[in-house]
Design a protein around this motif. Structure first.
Motif, PDB file in Angstrom:
ATOM      1  N   SER A  47       0.854  -1.193   0.000  1.00  0.00           N
ATOM      2  CA  SER A  47       0.000   0.000   0.000  1.00  0.00           C
ATOM      3  C   SER A  47       0.891   1.244   0.000  1.00  0.00           C
ATOM      4  O   SER A  47       2.009   1.223   0.525  1.00  0.00           O
ATOM      5  N   VAL A  48       0.396   2.284  -0.645  1.00  0.00           N
ATOM      6  CA  VAL A  48       1.184   3.505  -0.818  1.00  0.00           C
ATOM      7  C   VAL A  48       0.471   4.646  -0.094  1.00  0.00           C
ATOM      8  O   VAL A  48      -0.695   4.922  -0.367  1.00  0.00           O
ATOM      9  N   GLU A  49       1.183   5.285   0.837  1.00  0.00           N
ATOM     10  CA  GLU A  49       0.614   6.438   1.560  1.00  0.00           C
ATOM     11  C   GLU A  49       0.879   7.698   0.751  1.00  0.00           C
ATOM     12  O   GLU A  49       2.038   8.006   0.457  1.00  0.00           O
ATOM     13  N   ARG A  50      -0.170   8.417   0.411  1.00  0.00           N
ATOM     14  CA  ARG A  50      -0.003   9.666  -0.329  1.00  0.00           C
ATOM     15  C   ARG A  50       0.022  10.823   0.662  1.00  0.00           C
ATOM     16  O   ARG A  50      -0.942  11.023   1.387  1.00  0.00           O
ATOM     17  N   LEU A  51       1.117  11.535   0.694  1.00  0.00           N
ATOM     18  CA  LEU A  51       1.285  12.618   1.667  1.00  0.00           C
ATOM     19  C   LEU A  51       0.649  13.894   1.138  1.00  0.00           C
ATOM     20  O   LEU A  51       0.610  14.126  -0.079  1.00  0.00           O
ATOM     21  N   SER A  52       0.196  14.735   2.062  1.00  0.00           N
ATOM     22  CA  SER A  52      -0.443  15.976   1.633  1.00  0.00           C
ATOM     23  C   SER A  52       0.581  17.097   1.465  1.00  0.00           C
ATOM     24  O   SER A  52       0.243  18.206   1.089  1.00  0.00           O
ATOM     25  N   SER A  53       1.838  16.811   1.769  1.00  0.00           N
ATOM     26  CA  SER A  53       2.885  17.819   1.594  1.00  0.00           C
ATOM     27  C   SER A  53       4.148  17.121   1.099  1.00  0.00           C
ATOM     28  O   SER A  53       4.127  15.928   0.818  1.00  0.00           O
ATOM     29  N   ASP A  54       5.254  17.886   1.043  1.00  0.00           N
ATOM     30  CA  ASP A  54       6.517  17.285   0.598  1.00  0.00           C
ATOM     31  C   ASP A  54       7.422  16.926   1.773  1.00  0.00           C
ATOM     32  O   ASP A  54       8.573  16.542   1.585  1.00  0.00           O
ATOM     33  N   ARG A  55       6.904  17.058   2.962  1.00  0.00           N
ATOM     34  CA  ARG A  55       7.705  16.745   4.144  1.00  0.00           C
ATOM     35  C   ARG A  55       7.474  15.288   4.530  1.00  0.00           C
ATOM     36  O   ARG A  55       6.325  14.833   4.578  1.00  0.00           O
ATOM     37  N   LEU A  56       8.559  14.562   4.789  1.00  0.00           N
ATOM     38  CA  LEU A  56       8.401  13.160   5.176  1.00  0.00           C
ATOM     39  C   LEU A  56       8.079  13.104   6.675  1.00  0.00           C
ATOM     40  O   LEU A  56       8.845  13.612   7.494  1.00  0.00           O
ATOM     41  N   PRO A  57       6.966  12.480   7.024  1.00  0.00           N
ATOM     42  CA  PRO A  57       6.491  12.540   8.417  1.00  0.00           C
ATOM     43  C   PRO A  57       7.071  11.436   9.281  1.00  0.00           C
ATOM     44  O   PRO A  57       6.371  10.534   9.698  1.00  0.00           O
ATOM     45  N   PHE A  58       8.373  11.482   9.529  1.00  0.00           N
ATOM     46  CA  PHE A  58       8.954  10.388  10.285  1.00  0.00           C
ATOM     47  C   PHE A  58       9.286  10.786  11.708  1.00  0.00           C
ATOM     48  O   PHE A  58      10.116  11.666  11.931  1.00  0.00           O
ATOM     49  N   ASN A  59       8.617  10.127  12.622  1.00  0.00           N
ATOM     50  CA  ASN A  59       8.981  10.278  14.023  1.00  0.00           C
ATOM     51  C   ASN A  59       9.891   9.117  14.358  1.00  0.00           C
ATOM     52  O   ASN A  59       9.451   7.982  14.422  1.00  0.00           O
ATOM     53  N   GLN A  60      11.154   9.417  14.518  1.00  0.00           N
ATOM     54  CA  GLN A  60      12.124   8.362  14.758  1.00  0.00           C
ATOM     55  C   GLN A  60      12.007   7.827  16.187  1.00  0.00           C
ATOM     56  O   GLN A  60      12.026   8.616  17.140  1.00  0.00           O
ATOM     57  N   PRO A  61      11.913   6.482  16.356  1.00  0.00           N
ATOM     58  CA  PRO A  61      11.950   5.944  17.719  1.00  0.00           C
ATOM     59  C   PRO A  61      13.272   6.318  18.382  1.00  0.00           C
ATOM     60  O   PRO A  61      14.293   6.454  17.703  1.00  0.00           O
ATOM     61  N   ALA A  62      13.243   6.478  19.707  1.00  0.00           N
ATOM     62  CA  ALA A  62      14.467   6.862  20.425  1.00  0.00           C
ATOM     63  C   ALA A  62      15.509   5.737  20.380  1.00  0.00           C
ATOM     64  O   ALA A  62      16.703   5.988  20.322  1.00  0.00           O
ATOM     65  N   ASP A  63      15.039   4.482  20.388  1.00  0.00           N
ATOM     66  CA  ASP A  63      15.953   3.342  20.339  1.00  0.00           C
ATOM     67  C   ASP A  63      16.614   3.290  18.953  1.00  0.00           C
ATOM     68  O   ASP A  63      15.931   3.137  17.943  1.00  0.00           O
ATOM     69  N   PRO A  64      17.950   3.420  18.903  1.00  0.00           N
ATOM     70  CA  PRO A  64      18.607   3.490  17.587  1.00  0.00           C
ATOM     71  C   PRO A  64      18.393   2.251  16.725  1.00  0.00           C
ATOM     72  O   PRO A  64      18.322   2.345  15.501  1.00  0.00           O
ATOM     73  N   ARG A  65      18.277   1.063  17.341  1.00  0.00           N
ATOM     74  CA  ARG A  65      18.061  -0.151  16.547  1.00  0.00           C
ATOM     75  C   ARG A  65      16.707  -0.109  15.872  1.00  0.00           C
ATOM     76  O   ARG A  65      16.558  -0.451  14.700  1.00  0.00           O
ATOM     77  N   ARG A  66      15.693   0.338  16.639  1.00  0.00           N
ATOM     78  CA  ARG A  66      14.336   0.412  16.059  1.00  0.00           C
ATOM     79  C   ARG A  66      14.273   1.507  14.997  1.00  0.00           C
ATOM     80  O   ARG A  66      13.633   1.369  13.961  1.00  0.00           O
TER      81      ARG A  66
END
Ligand code: SF4
Length: 365
Positions: A47-66
């Motif tokens: 499945s493909v998520e279509r974003l409403s802007s050009d910003r990638l919405p990534f909230n990085q987990p604090a755990d570096p491995r995750r």
């Protein structure tokens, strides 16, 4: 475009990446190539998520491995920033660097992208391939690598497509490598497209009208060092792929990289070169086999990044048998010391001359 059954049959023969998350930015979604990438992903059942802007919405987990795992399983379809349309010189591999994407889904514990990619290591495929193609002619005849080397003068102006990605690793999703190869095939000029890969899914490339203007190199290490190359195709499959490309009229080469002086290296690389000789025996002469030899090196930054990505790796990044080298910008690189370099270089020159007499060594570094 390939349909779902065709993609499935390729999937059965090769190890194709299936990202857990695919996103496409608003600007990428209005471009033909962006839409085609989204359709390819959907044809694979993603499945493909279509974003409403050009910003990638990534909230990085604090755990570096995750955070690493999440980023490495994401494909983002984006518009390449304007800087990507201004090509950089990339000696000794080629005259110019052309990037169809940035990032790679594999997990090599020496990955040369560590420390050079900004932000999380997600794979970004560029939807504005037509802009990238349109920028190429301005660089025609301007290279420094091929114009200064008598050995390489016949290649024309060379463009390297695998500096910031492994383009074959994502070709089933992007089609961007095929677009580049077809473009160079149509381009009536003295040019060569080059790419190197640790993957084997060459089926989509075999029937393209490449006109001999593309050189594929297989990026190789001995099977004994496969533990350093997670998520890639097996060395045996890469060699089959290289032979199929030679039989399809492409120029071919080996990128033996990074050369790792771990215990047993001499026997391991000897076996690798024997396997290459066996697989390429009788390949068409126009394949024009070349060899690029690149020893393992790291910077303090790449070491820190790689140790956080691959904490269990036994790849040696200590000071043992290492020397410091400064780049022309003053940055420090750790390379093998002079004695180790000498032993490695002599081994490869002698062994390649004896077992692959048809091959031309382009450079050693
Ligand atoms: Fe890095 Fe190349 Fe391995 Fe991908 S295949 S992880 S780009 S070294």
């Amino acid at each position: 475009m390939l349909d779902a059954p065709q993609l499935e049959s390729i999937d059965q023969r090769a190890r194709l990446w299936r990202p857990k998350r695919v996103v496409i930015t608003r600007s990428a979604a209005v471009l033909d190539h962006g839409r085609a990438i989204a359709e390819r992903a959907q044809a694979l059942g993603l499945s493909v998520e279509r974003l409403s802007s050009d910003r990638l919405p990534f909230n990085q987990p604090a755990d570096p491995r995750r955070a690493y795992a999440q980023a490495k399983s994401t494909l983002a379809v984006v518009v390449a920033p304007p800087g990507k349309l201004k090509f950089q010189p990339i000696a000794p591999s080629a005259d110019w660097r052309v990037d169809p994407a940035e990032g790679c889904p594999a997990h090599c514990s020496y990955c040369y992208l560590a420390g050079s990619l900004k932000g999380p290591p997600i794979t970004r495929a560029f939807a504005n391939i037509s802009d990238i193609l349109a920028a190429l002619p301005a660089y025609l005849g301007q290279g420094t690598v091929t114009s200064r080397s008598a050995d390489r003068a016949g290649e024309g102006t060379t463009f390297e497509a695998s500096c910031y990605t492994d383009p074959l690793a994502i070709e089933h999703l992007t089609g961007s490598l095929s677009a580049l190869i077809a473009h160079f095939g149509r381009w009536d000029a003295d040019v060569q497209l080059r790419f190197t890969t640790k993957f084997a899914a060459v089926e989509p490339l075999l029937g393209l009208d490449h006109r001999g203007r593309t050189r594929m190199r297989a990026s190789l290490n001995p099977a004994a060092f496969a533990r350093f190359e997670g998520g890639t195709s097996s060395v045996a499959d890469r060699l089959v792929a290289l032979r199929r490309m030679a039989d399809a009229g492409y120029r071919i080469g080996l990128t033996i990289a990074p050369i790792i002086a771990a215990e047993g290296w001499e026997e391991a690389y000897g076996g690798l070169i024997d396997a290459v000789a066996e697989r390429l025996a009788g390949a068409p002469p126009q394949a024009d086999l070349t060899v690029e030899l690149i020893t393992h090196r790291f910077t303090p930054t790449s070491k820190t990044v790689l140790e956080s990505w691959y904490p269990g790796s036994d790849l040696d990044m200590t000071d043992t048998r290492r020397s410091e080298k400064r780049t022309r910008f003053g940055a420090v690189k750790h390379v093998y010391d002079a004695a180790t370099m000498k032993a490695l270089r002599s081994f490869f020159q002698t062994t390649i001359a004896a077992r692959l007499p048809q091959a031309r060594i382009l450079y050693w570094t």
